[in-house]
Design an enzyme around this catalytic site. Sequence first.
Site, PDB file in Angstrom:
ATOM      1  N   CYS A 142       0.837  -1.209   0.000  1.00 43.96           N
ATOM      2  CA  CYS A 142       0.000   0.000   0.000  1.00 43.96           C
ATOM      3  C   CYS A 142       0.872   1.259   0.000  1.00 43.96           C
ATOM      4  CB  CYS A 142      -0.913  -0.013   1.223  1.00 43.96           C
ATOM      5  SG  CYS A 142      -2.035   1.396   1.257  1.00 43.96           S
ATOM      6  N   CYS A 176       0.305   4.904   6.965  1.00 49.54           N
ATOM      7  CA  CYS A 176      -0.328   4.683   8.277  1.00 49.54           C
ATOM      8  C   CYS A 176       0.675   3.963   9.198  1.00 49.54           C
ATOM      9  CB  CYS A 176      -1.597   3.861   8.116  1.00 49.54           C
ATOM     10  SG  CYS A 176      -2.646   4.471   6.773  1.00 49.54           S
ATOM     11  N   CYS A 188       0.342   0.252  10.279  1.00 45.90           N
ATOM     12  CA  CYS A 188      -0.119  -0.771   9.342  1.00 45.90           C
ATOM     13  C   CYS A 188       0.994  -1.640   8.737  1.00 45.90           C
ATOM     14  CB  CYS A 188      -0.919  -0.126   8.229  1.00 45.90           C
ATOM     15  SG  CYS A 188      -1.676  -1.390   7.168  1.00 45.90           S
ATOM     16  N   CYS A 193     -16.323  -9.411   5.468  1.00 43.23           N
ATOM     17  CA  CYS A 193     -15.719  -8.118   5.136  1.00 43.23           C
ATOM     18  C   CYS A 193     -14.425  -8.310   4.343  1.00 43.23           C
ATOM     19  CB  CYS A 193     -15.432  -7.350   6.425  1.00 43.23           C
ATOM     20  SG  CYS A 193     -14.696  -5.740   6.108  1.00 43.23           S
ATOM     21  N   CYS A 199     -19.436  -6.644   3.427  1.00 40.13           N
ATOM     22  CA  CYS A 199     -18.786  -5.388   3.797  1.00 40.13           C
ATOM     23  C   CYS A 199     -17.477  -5.308   3.040  1.00 40.13           C
ATOM     24  CB  CYS A 199     -18.527  -5.396   5.304  1.00 40.13           C
ATOM     25  SG  CYS A 199     -17.617  -3.957   5.882  1.00 40.13           S
ATOM     26  N   CYS A 204     -19.514   1.678   8.729  1.00 38.88           N
ATOM     27  CA  CYS A 204     -18.762   1.078   9.813  1.00 38.88           C
ATOM     28  C   CYS A 204     -17.527   1.952  10.004  1.00 38.88           C
ATOM     29  CB  CYS A 204     -18.376  -0.349   9.422  1.00 38.88           C
ATOM     30  SG  CYS A 204     -17.192  -1.108  10.544  1.00 38.88           S
ATOM     31  N   ARG A 209     -17.967  -2.950  18.000  1.00 36.52           N
ATOM     32  CA  ARG A 209     -17.203  -4.171  17.723  1.00 36.52           C
ATOM     33  C   ARG A 209     -15.890  -4.230  18.487  1.00 36.52           C
ATOM     34  NH1 ARG A 209     -17.067  -4.009  12.358  1.00 36.52           N
ATOM     35  NH2 ARG A 209     -19.221  -4.659  12.479  1.00 36.52           N
TER      36      ARG A 209
HETATM   37  N1  SAM Z   1      -6.709   0.423   3.119  1.00 38.26           N
HETATM   38  C1  SAM Z   1      -7.992   0.606   3.657  1.00 38.26           C
HETATM   39  C2  SAM Z   1      -8.055   1.714   4.680  1.00 38.26           C
HETATM   40  O1  SAM Z   1      -7.055   2.075   5.243  1.00 38.26           O
HETATM   41  O2  SAM Z   1      -9.174   2.206   4.904  1.00 38.26           O
HETATM   42  C3  SAM Z   1      -8.598  -0.650   4.243  1.00 38.26           C
HETATM   43  C4  SAM Z   1      -7.763  -1.629   5.034  1.00 38.26           C
HETATM   44  S1  SAM Z   1      -7.075  -1.007   6.571  1.00 38.26           S
HETATM   45  C5  SAM Z   1      -5.938  -2.294   6.981  1.00 38.26           C
HETATM   46  C6  SAM Z   1      -8.433  -1.119   7.710  1.00 38.26           C
HETATM   47  C7  SAM Z   1      -8.218  -0.706   9.134  1.00 38.26           C
HETATM   48  O3  SAM Z   1      -7.476  -1.691   9.822  1.00 38.26           O
HETATM   49  C8  SAM Z   1      -7.459   0.564   9.422  1.00 38.26           C
HETATM   50  O4  SAM Z   1      -8.213   1.717   9.265  1.00 38.26           O
HETATM   51  C9  SAM Z   1      -7.071   0.377  10.880  1.00 38.26           C
HETATM   52  O5  SAM Z   1      -8.056   0.938  11.714  1.00 38.26           O
HETATM   53  C10 SAM Z   1      -7.022  -1.142  11.050  1.00 38.26           C
HETATM   54  N2  SAM Z   1      -5.652  -1.618  11.322  1.00 38.26           N
HETATM   55  C11 SAM Z   1      -4.645  -1.738  10.444  1.00 38.26           C
HETATM   56  N3  SAM Z   1      -3.520  -2.187  11.039  1.00 38.26           N
HETATM   57  C12 SAM Z   1      -3.824  -2.344  12.347  1.00 38.26           C
HETATM   58  C13 SAM Z   1      -3.068  -2.783  13.479  1.00 38.26           C
HETATM   59  N4  SAM Z   1      -1.778  -3.106  13.393  1.00 38.26           N
HETATM   60  N5  SAM Z   1      -3.701  -2.831  14.682  1.00 38.26           N
HETATM   61  C14 SAM Z   1      -4.996  -2.499  14.779  1.00 38.26           C
HETATM   62  N6  SAM Z   1      -5.761  -2.082  13.742  1.00 38.26           N
HETATM   63  C15 SAM Z   1      -5.180  -1.993  12.544  1.00 38.26           C
HETATM   64  C1  DTB Z   2     -11.319  -2.743  11.658  1.00 37.31           C
HETATM   65  O1  DTB Z   2     -11.691  -1.767  12.337  1.00 37.31           O
HETATM   66  N1  DTB Z   2     -10.430  -3.644  12.046  1.00 37.31           N
HETATM   67  C2  DTB Z   2     -10.186  -4.625  11.007  1.00 37.31           C
HETATM   68  C3  DTB Z   2     -11.190  -4.197   9.906  1.00 37.31           C
HETATM   69  N2  DTB Z   2     -11.756  -3.004  10.442  1.00 37.31           N
HETATM   70  C4  DTB Z   2     -10.752  -4.047   8.528  1.00 37.31           C
HETATM   71  C5  DTB Z   2      -8.770  -4.716  10.613  1.00 37.31           C
HETATM   72  C6  DTB Z   2      -7.835  -4.988  11.762  1.00 37.31           C
HETATM   73  C7  DTB Z   2      -6.488  -5.212  11.181  1.00 37.31           C
HETATM   74  C8  DTB Z   2      -5.494  -5.618  12.209  1.00 37.31           C
HETATM   75  C9  DTB Z   2      -4.146  -5.811  11.615  1.00 37.31           C
HETATM   76  C10 DTB Z   2      -4.065  -6.876  10.561  1.00 37.31           C
HETATM   77  O2  DTB Z   2      -4.546  -8.005  10.772  1.00 37.31           O
HETATM   78  O3  DTB Z   2      -3.452  -6.621   9.505  1.00 37.31           O
HETATM   79 FE1  SF4 Z   3      -2.861   1.198   3.337  1.00 37.49          FE
HETATM   80 FE2  SF4 Z   3      -2.758   0.028   5.709  1.00 37.49          FE
HETATM   81 FE3  SF4 Z   3      -3.171   2.631   5.566  1.00 37.49          FE
HETATM   82 FE4  SF4 Z   3      -5.122   0.931   4.729  1.00 37.49          FE
HETATM   83  S1  SF4 Z   3      -4.354   1.177   6.826  1.00 37.49           S
HETATM   84  S2  SF4 Z   3      -4.401   2.786   3.693  1.00 37.49           S
HETATM   85  S3  SF4 Z   3      -3.827  -0.729   3.921  1.00 37.49           S
HETATM   86  S4  SF4 Z   3      -1.303   1.554   4.907  1.00 37.49           S
END
Ligand code: SAM
Ligand code: DTB
Ligand code: SF4
Length: 323
Positions: free
Chosen positions: A53, A57, A60, A97, A129, A189, A261
């Site tokens: 990506c 973030c 992430c 989802c 979702c 959501c 959730r």
């Molecule tokens: N790329 C899209 C976005 O950012 O909206 C969708 C996927 S993103 C991985 C979805 C959500 O996962 C993020 O907004 C964040 O709240 C959650 N997330 C990602 N990495 C995480 C982590 N290490 N711990 C907890 N939540 C995480």
């Molecule tokens: C949300 O609030 N939590 C989920 C879903 N929406 C997409 C994602 C959590 C991701 C946790 C880190 C991972 O497994 O990559």
């Molecule tokens: Fe990309 Fe992860 Fe950020 Fe979603 S949360 S926009 S997958 S870097």
Amino acid sequence: MDIRNNWTKEEIAEIYYLPIMELMYQASTMHRKYQKTGEVQVCTLLSIKTGGCPEDCAYCPQAARYHTDVETHKLLEYDEVITKALIAKEFGSTRFCMGAAWRNVRDNKDFDHVLGMVKGVADLGMEVCCTLGMLTEEQAKKLKDAGLYAYNHNLDTSEEYYEAIISTRTYDDRLETIENVNKAEISVCSGGIIGLGESEDDRIGMLHTLATLPKHPESVPVNALVPVKGTPLESNKRVSVWEMIRMIATARIVMPKAMVRLSAGRNEMSVEEQALCFMAGANSIFAGEKLLTTPNPDADTDKVMFELLGLTPRPAYKEELVS
Ligand code: SAM
Ligand code: DTB
Ligand code: SF4
């Protein structure tokens, strides 16, 4: 009147800082009034496009610029997605989802494939979702026409702390996508993460933004940061269960009708800790041994917990059934 969109930040702070027992009691009372106690929505996540990506973030594992152990993967094939959805349905999930590591949706072949997947999963009778990053109103409408039920787009943290965590997009970008999802009449959501290094004031600020949206999100995920090696937040301390309870209970009181959730972080929690979260107003979980890229309790472990706590899975499309 319990359903309000005119909360002040001070009012929310007053709730948030209540002694924990009083906070849980008030949240539980609100839960009984607006939700079916003992009923928990079971959702399954599937990463349909993993890693690589362009966003930054800080939490992430899928951001290309951080060197994590996540294996990148291009968009999955239709059949694989449907097979995974069927397995999730068999295990009792009513919401499926699909997540993609995209900054935003682009009008290309991949999006057409996702529209096909949405239709395929909807045809299984599950609530579908997606979480695909930013969306235009037209793209949201296309997803709705394909059968999308809900869209996940988290605010993640407060407006003030946002730029400490993400620099490649703004809080307003996030709010705009939520508005586009609303315009397409897709269920919203939206929630966030705690444990990013934010202050309690930031946590209250995020809840304030969510609770003062023109319409409360239908579901509010509360994630505990899963610190992943290679990300800037890899050494962050895990949040305590009490911090999760404060967030969940305050969300329940200020957005009584939302599904709250208990999201990322369950893998590190005992059944007792999760039970307190359900008492505090959580009524939805992610099930299945993986979230997007990190581990989650497996189906058997959750089955034992449901039996022990007397929880029952919430049926799909329940809102439509009752209205
Ligand atoms: N790329 C899209 C976005 O950012 O909206 C969708 C996927 S993103 C991985 C979805 C959500 O996962 C993020 O907004 C964040 O709240 C959650 N997330 C990602 N990495 C995480 C982590 N290490 N711990 C907890 N939540 C995480
Ligand atoms: C949300 O609030 N939590 C989920 C879903 N929406 C997409 C994602 C959590 C991701 C946790 C880190 C991972 O497994 O990559
Ligand atoms: Fe990309 Fe992860 Fe950020 Fe979603 S949360 S926009 S997958 S870097």
